[in-house]
Enzyme design. Structure first.
Site, mmCIF file in Angstrom:
data_model
loop_
_atom_site.group_PDB
_atom_site.id
_atom_site.type_symbol
_atom_site.label_atom_id
_atom_site.label_comp_id
_atom_site.label_asym_id
_atom_site.label_seq_id
_atom_site.Cartn_x
_atom_site.Cartn_y
_atom_site.Cartn_z
ATOM 1 N N HIS A 129 0.877 -1.178 0.000
ATOM 2 C CA HIS A 129 0.000 0.000 0.000
ATOM 3 C C HIS A 129 0.911 1.224 0.000
ATOM 4 O O HIS A 129 1.756 1.389 0.873
ATOM 5 C CB HIS A 129 -0.934 0.026 1.207
ATOM 6 C CG HIS A 129 -1.910 1.154 1.108
ATOM 7 N ND1 HIS A 129 -3.117 1.049 0.448
ATOM 8 C CD2 HIS A 129 -1.826 2.430 1.531
ATOM 9 C CE1 HIS A 129 -3.731 2.214 0.481
ATOM 10 N NE2 HIS A 129 -2.971 3.068 1.129
ATOM 11 N N CYS A 130 0.724 2.068 -0.993
ATOM 12 C CA CYS A 130 1.715 3.098 -1.280
ATOM 13 C C CYS A 130 1.248 4.484 -0.824
ATOM 14 O O CYS A 130 0.053 4.769 -0.808
ATOM 15 C CB CYS A 130 1.929 3.107 -2.789
ATOM 16 S SG CYS A 130 3.287 4.126 -3.300
#
Ligand SMILES: [Zn+2]
Ligand SMILES: [Zn+2]
Length: 297
Positions: A129-130
């Site tokens: 998850h960026c």
């Protein structure tokens, strides 16, 4: 979906704003304080055009990475989760090898999909998850890596600022430049220093992530899969592990050539490698599966 993610991940929203601010600030300083004063005629136009084309590509790839939807689609009807084991065996009978059930999403998920706690959905071939306020997975990893690649703009900006600064020092030494106390001189130096610090920090940070991304593609193993495989190995060595049908099976890296693995992500043509163009669905070259298996509920 995008607005939902913004509410869930305020840190991602701050990172988005910071990214856009950094890009526009870099463009402003390069054009206003580097190119116009230090370069003349054709060189000013050439560098200005090249720098802005790179920034446009960077923003285009960034937008595609942010707004692409990498989640596993939910079925129209809820599933019966009263007996996960029989569900799982029925799926094996149907030839949906590797498909598992996510009890949080209450749906089947394809091989190599993982549940993201921030997005609260399963993500196809989830990488991480960026801070771009989205998960990086099979459907947007290419755009994310292209965005990282086009941050080569920070190297370009560093070279332009350094050359402009050298030009200023030489001009002052030859007596043709501004006096030490000339108004605006300190402002220009401040802009140069801020842009240099921004470019170096951003460039080094991105280079590390860029290397990690390419390494995980070539190894055919996402960081999450690497961690899971390591944990499973430790558990197998440690104690007797009670297997759960809802846990995805360990992913074993294939022995495909490196170029084939890269083509699965970036597509086959050179244009697809360089531009944020759609290069095929999951069944083209990548993991072969349909959107959802043919199941009864
Ligand atoms: Zn899930
Ligand atoms: Zn996520």
């Amino acid at each position: 979906m995008a607005s939902l993610r913004c509410r869930r991940d305020p840190c991602g929203v701050v990172c988005l704003i910071l990214t856009y601010f950094s890009v526009f600030y870099a463009d402003y300083v390069v054009v206003q304080y580097v190119l116009i004063p230090a370069y003349s005629g054709i060189w000013c136009s050439l560098h200005g055009s090249a720098f802005n084309v790179i920034l446009l590509l960077l923003l285009a790839c960034h937008s595609k990475a942010v707004f692409s939807d990498p989640v596993v689609p939910l079925p129209d009807t809820a599933l019966d989760f009263s007996d996960l084991r029989s569900q799982s065996s029925r799926m094996s009978d149907r030839g949906c090898e590797g498909w598992t059930v996510c009890s949080r999403c209450e749906t089947y998920r394809p091989p190599r999909a993982h549940h993201c706690r921030v997005c609260q959905r399963c993500i196809r071939r989830m990488d991480h998850h960026c801070p771009i306020n989205n998960c990086v997975g099979e459907l947007n990893q290419k755009y994310f890596i292209q965005f990282l690649f086009y941050t080569v703009a920070s190297v370009y900006a560093t070279l332009l600022v350094v050359s402009a600064w050298v030009w200023r020092i030489r001009s002052e030494r030859d007596g043709g430049g501004e006096a030490d106390d000339a108004p605006g001189k300190h402002l220009i130096s401040a802009h140069y220093i801020i842009l240099l610090v921004e470019s170096v920090l951003f460039g080094v940070f991105v280079l590390v992530i860029f290397y990690d991304q390419l390494a995980s593609i070539i190894a055919d193993e996402t960081p999450i899969e690497q961690m899971r495989n390591r944990l499973l190995l430790m558990k197998e060595r440690g104690s007797s592990l009670s297997s759960s049908s809802s846990q995805p099976p360990p992913h074993h890296a294939t022995r495909k050539p490196k170029l084939a693995l890269l083509r699965e992500v970036f597509g086959r043509s050179v244009l697809c490698w360089l531009l944020p163009l759609y290069s095929g669905g999951p069944s083209v070259g990548g993991v072969a599966y349909s959107a959802l298996p043919d199941y009864d509920v």
